[in-house]
Enzyme design. Structure first.
Site, PDB file in Angstrom:
ATOM      1  N   PHE A 163       0.861  -1.188   0.000  1.00  0.00           N
ATOM      2  CA  PHE A 163       0.000   0.000   0.000  1.00  0.00           C
ATOM      3  C   PHE A 163       0.890   1.227   0.000  1.00  0.00           C
ATOM      4  CE2 PHE A 163      -2.334   3.468   1.977  1.00  0.00           C
ATOM      5  CZ  PHE A 163      -3.508   3.456   1.229  1.00  0.00           C
ATOM      6  N   ASP A 248       9.206   2.344   1.245  1.00  0.00           N
ATOM      7  CA  ASP A 248       8.074   3.110   1.768  1.00  0.00           C
ATOM      8  C   ASP A 248       7.989   2.843   3.268  1.00  0.00           C
ATOM      9  OD1 ASP A 248       5.678   4.127   2.628  1.00  0.00           O
ATOM     10  OD2 ASP A 248       4.537   3.474   0.871  1.00  0.00           O
ATOM     11  N   LYS A 277       3.538   9.139   8.403  1.00  0.00           N
ATOM     12  CA  LYS A 277       2.544   8.981   9.469  1.00  0.00           C
ATOM     13  C   LYS A 277       3.002   9.489  10.841  1.00  0.00           C
ATOM     14  CE  LYS A 277      -0.638   5.508   7.751  1.00  0.00           C
ATOM     15  NZ  LYS A 277      -0.269   4.910   6.455  1.00  0.00           N
TER      16      LYS A 277
HETATM   17  C1  LIG Z   1      -0.602   5.248   5.089  1.00  0.00           C
HETATM   18  C2  LIG Z   1       0.391   4.846   4.089  1.00  0.00           C
HETATM   19  C3  LIG Z   1       0.568   5.578   2.895  1.00  0.00           C
HETATM   20  C4  LIG Z   1      -0.301   6.729   2.518  1.00  0.00           C
HETATM   21  O1  LIG Z   1      -0.183   7.797   3.407  1.00  0.00           O
HETATM   22  P1  LIG Z   1      -1.260   8.998   3.350  1.00  0.00           P
HETATM   23  O2  LIG Z   1      -0.717   9.971   4.338  1.00  0.00           O
HETATM   24  O3  LIG Z   1      -2.575   8.417   3.724  1.00  0.00           O
HETATM   25  O4  LIG Z   1      -1.241   9.513   1.964  1.00  0.00           O
HETATM   26  C5  LIG Z   1       1.579   5.176   2.042  1.00  0.00           C
HETATM   27  N1  LIG Z   1       2.359   4.134   2.330  1.00  0.00           N
HETATM   28  C6  LIG Z   1       2.219   3.406   3.457  1.00  0.00           C
HETATM   29  C7  LIG Z   1       3.137   2.268   3.728  1.00  0.00           C
HETATM   30  C8  LIG Z   1       1.216   3.731   4.369  1.00  0.00           C
HETATM   31  O5  LIG Z   1       1.054   2.997   5.468  1.00  0.00           O
END
Ligand SMILES: *Cc1c(COP(=O)(O)O)cnc(C)c1O
Length: 429
Positions: A163, A248, A277
């Site tokens: 994700f 990521d 986050k």
């Molecule tokens: C939450 C998340 C995103 C997206 O972040 P947003 O601030 O909602 O755009 C991208 N990558 C990972 C691994 C995430 O957990």
């Protein structure tokens, strides 16, 4: 006050909410009605709203208390109303909130210095969310590929179940079909491989690849940690093909896994890392970190963000980074994570309702034999917030400042919630 709070006491009731005694309909009903009338239906919120928090604890509009083991999905890294964070934000708001990247921003420079120190990656681009950090990574990788491998080298390889966010570029890298399908066509130039499948990676990465982009722990898929072997294999593959190894760490970064960044747990050396986050402790901020030579690809005019790296967000991030990215704070995250995982495993052995516990530090997934959303509801009714990224998987991600006593209290509530859900499950069957 906060000590008592496991079960929402009946004495809490109405009249303790912020908008005065015995308002009818209740404060929550009014919020629900307004939300349903005016907000896009993009979320399906639980029937609760919060008035305030302190540490790991939240109080709802009716004054009931909850242990927050969601932390805004791994965002509230210092818990609620942390005094240092409150002071930094209030102080910054009283000086200057925003000026623009047309000028030097001292708070941004300091947050970048702290991120570089914590990650070993010297260059930082600031934005406002995880998806934006991923978008920056995609643009950086494309420009890198063109410059170093040729105009065909624009492909990004990512993993099924991964994700990366909801914008079109981040969605193109996201390996969850139901998020993607309604919004096709997505930008081209993305390839997906199964997570943990190095053979598939070997086949996918080649002269056209500018980057491999994966999560070191797949968060939204139910907290699935990548093995050191897989992640190191991807890194070696990238080196061999001159592609960028991009991680990521939007969910795993900034202390969540018990290291400043999860890649450090495996001794990896990524070319770029996306964070967001937990970075601002609740203030929206994202960042792309990169090696010097890689970051140099982006020059004035290539990329930017009006709000990115503004003084408010960066003042908050600086407090979080100073607090979290050091020992013994990180050692505590690891210890508390071990305690939580061991407790979940104990509940599993006792009840047979937990089949697997995974994770690192204070990012933990637990597979259940029953509906996770039923357990989420049962836990909330008993004063514990957890969430369910998958139908049979719970995620626990408390503030990194959580205490041993709060971990134990949460385990107690979760045990009860599991057993009561299982009992009503059996009654229905
Ligand atoms: C939450 C998340 C995103 C997206 O972040 P947003 O601030 O909602 O755009 C991208 N990558 C990972 C691994 C995430 O957990």
């Amino acid at each position: 006050m906060s000590g008592s709070g496991a079960a929402p006491g009946p004495e809490a009731g109405r009249g303790t909410g912020p908008s005065g005694p015995d308002s009818a309909p209740s404060d929550l009903e009014r919020v629900r009605e307004l939300s349903e009338r005016h907000l896009f239906g993009t979320y399906a919120p639980a029937p609760v709203a919060f008035a305030r928090g302190e540490g790991t604890r939240l109080w709802d509009l009716e004054g009931r208390t909850y242990l927050d083991f969601v932390a805004g999905i791994a965002v509230s890294s210092l818990g609620h109303a942390h005094p240092d964070l409150v002071q930094a934000i209030a102080g910054q708001a009283g000086r200057v909130l925003h000026v623009s990247n047309l000028y030097h921003i001292p708070e941004q420079a300091e947050a970048a210095r702290l991120l570089a120190e914590a990650s070993g990656l010297p260059k930082v681009f600031f934005c406002n969310s995880g998806a934006e950090a991923v978008e920056a990574a995609i643009k950086l990788a494309r420009k890198w590929g063109r410059a170093t491998k040729g105009s065909e080298a624009v492909e990004i390889v990512s993993a099924a179940g991964g994700f990366h966010g909801r914008t079109l570029g981040a969605l193109a890298a996201t390996g969850v079909e139901r998020y993607r399908a309604p919004f096709e066509p997505l930008p081209p130039g993305f390839r997906s491989i199964p997570y943990e499948d190095l053979e598939a990676a070997e086949a996918a990465v080649g002269p056209r690849t500018c980057a491999v982009l994966v999560e070191p722990v797949q968060g939204e898929t139910g907290v699935v940690p990548g093995t050191a072997e897989f992640l190191r294999g991807l890194q070696a593959l990238c080196r061999r093909h001159g592609a960028l190894f991009v991680l990521d760490e939007v969910q795993t970064g900034v202390g969540r896994t018990g290291a400043a960044f999860a890649f450090q747990r495996h001794g990896l050396e990524p070319d770029a890392v996306a964070a967001a986050k937990g970075l601002g402790g609740g203030v929206p901020i994202g960042a792309l970190l990169a090696r010097e030579e890689v970051a140099a690809q982006l020059v004035p005019g290539d990329h930017g963000s009006t709000f990115g790296g503004n003084p408010l967000a960066c003042a908050a991030a600086a407090v979080v980074l100073r607090t979290v990215c050091r020992e013994p704070f990180l050692a505590r995250v690891r210890e508390l994570g071990d305690r939580l995982r061991a407790g979940l495993e104990r509940i599993g052995r006792k009840t047979g309702l937990v089949t697997e516990v995974r994770g690192a530090g204070l990012l933990i997934g637990a597979d259940l034999t029953l509906s996770a959303s039923a357990v989420v509801d049962a836990a909330r009714e008993r004063g514990l917030l957890v969430n369910a990224p998958r139908p049979r998987t719970l995620r626990l991600a408390p503030p990194l400042t959580v205490t041993e006593a709060e971990v134990d209290e949460a385990l107690g509530i979760l045990g009860e919630a599991l057993e009561s859900s299982a009992a009503s499950h059996t009654e229905l069957a």
